[in-house]
Design an enzyme around this catalytic site. Structure first.
Site, PDB file in Angstrom:
ATOM      1  N   ALA A   1      -1.574 -33.119   7.595  1.00  0.00           N
ATOM      2  CA  ALA A   1      -2.473 -33.319   6.454  1.00  0.00           C
ATOM      3  C   ALA A   1      -1.972 -34.331   5.424  1.00  0.00           C
ATOM      4  O   ALA A   1      -2.693 -35.273   5.081  1.00  0.00           O
ATOM      5  CB  ALA A   1      -2.774 -31.980   5.784  1.00  0.00           C
TER       6      ALA A   1
ATOM      7  N   ASP B   1      -4.262 -27.613   6.421  1.00  0.00           N
ATOM      8  CA  ASP B   1      -5.055 -28.834   6.512  1.00  0.00           C
ATOM      9  C   ASP B   1      -6.212 -28.833   5.519  1.00  0.00           C
ATOM     10  O   ASP B   1      -6.704 -29.892   5.155  1.00  0.00           O
ATOM     11  CB  ASP B   1      -5.579 -29.005   7.938  1.00  0.00           C
ATOM     12  CG  ASP B   1      -4.471 -29.417   8.894  1.00  0.00           C
ATOM     13  OD1 ASP B   1      -4.321 -30.619   9.140  1.00  0.00           O
ATOM     14  OD2 ASP B   1      -3.736 -28.528   9.367  1.00  0.00           O
TER      15      ASP B   1
END
Length: 336
Positions: A26, A213
């Protein structure tokens, strides 16, 4: 194992790298997205079109869209003001570099907050930490998210064992986290994902540390598939389940876990071993492990509800218990 640099000379190559997971994680996706916009601007390509392609490369990790939009906003603001494409490209690059620097700083602060939290929850020291997927320097501008906390514990002499889920089907734990742990001299052990339950049952896990994420406004956490079962196991065995992620991963526009779009990936990643890695390296296909024509269910992520999360650690501090109100307060304080 070796590290290989992948050079992307245009935004389309970066989109392909993101889709194939050559660029992943991420925080790194946010940084890469911002640099991708700057690259498109520097090369004289259609910047809004490149930004749209980059943002759509993977749907679940919100950091990607955050990075893309920051660089695009800087580009468009400068272009509207000066009318100079070269100056606008420089503005996009400056925004990308700023995000890169901020992520490195956030990583160090998350490590410090996470280490302090472990000290509070596990005052005895000698932590045995279970982690899932890869959350170290390979996915960050700094030393990572969850892995950075484990690394800080190691440096303080407080890490007894890092349990590393291999992370099916693409083996990010086996290929990447184990590599980073070995490189840092950490005591680590690799296990199959389905062996985690026996570790909990044997009392061998003191805490679970994962990244994220996307974190919804209610505290629901989307992370690599396999994270939710660990949260259930941790709750049953009364083990802290801790999520470590920068504020850029918190998406207040996504109300809850049901609103998070979970990326569905190709079935061959499940029916063939090392299939994606073989494609990326040009080695052809993977090794079949299922009959030809077998259908596969292959979500890239799952969603853990907030009631199973002990704490969310960000660069601004720790949220525990995890509630939408506490997350909103932290985000408001950071931006205000």
């Amino acid at each position: 194992m070796e590290e290989v640099e992948l050079v992307c000379t245009d935004a389309s190559a970066l989109v392909e790298a993101i889709g194939s997971l050559a660029v992943r994680g991420a925080p790194l996706l946010g940084i890469a997205g911002a640099y991708g916009v700057a690259l498109a601007a520097a090369r004289g390509f259609d910047v809004p079109e490149a930004a749209q392609a980059l943002e759509g490369a993977r749907p679940t990790a919100v950091n990607l869209s955050v990075g893309v939009r920051r660089a695009l906003a800087a580009y468009e603001a400068e272009l509207a003001g000066s009318g100079e494409p070269a100056a606008a490209a420089e503005a996009a690059l400056a925004a990308a570099r700023a995000l890169h620097r901020q992520d490195a700083e956030a990583s160090a602060r998350m490590a410090a907050h996470g280490l302090a939290l472990l000290g509070e929850l596990l005052p005895g020291g000698g932590h045995r930490i279970l982690t899932h997927c890869n959350t170290g320097a390979l996915v960050s501008g700094g030393e990572g998210t969850a892995f950075a906390v484990a690394l800080a514990a190691h440096r303080e002499g407080r890490l007894r064992r890092l349990w590393v889920d291999e992370t099916r089907p693409l083996l990010q734990g086996a290929r990447l986290t184990a590599y980073e742990a070995a490189r840092n001299g950490m005591a680590y052990t690799l296990l199959t994902d389905n062996a985690a339950g026996s570790l909990f049952a044997a009392g061998e896990v003191d805490a679970v540390l994962i990244g994220a994420d996307r974190i919804a406004a209610d505290g629901s956490v989307a992370n690599k598939v396999g994270s939710y079962p660990l949260a259930v196991l941790a709750r049953h065995h009364q083990v802290p389940f801790i999520v470590v992620a920068p504020l850029t991963t918190i998406d207040m526009a996504t109300p809850d876990g049901a609103a998070i779009e979970v990326e569905q990936r190709a079935g061959f990643e499940v029916t063939e071993v090392m299939a994606l890695q073989a494609q990326v390296t040009g080695a052809g296909g993977g090794i079949p492990v299922a009959p030809l024509g077998t259908q596969a269910y292959n979500p890239a992520f799952d969603v853990t509800p907030p009631e199973l999360v002990t704490a969310i650690v960000t660069e601004e501090g720790v949220v525990s218990p995890v509630t939408g109100e506490a997350l909103a307060e932290m985000c408001a304080a950071a931006t205000g």
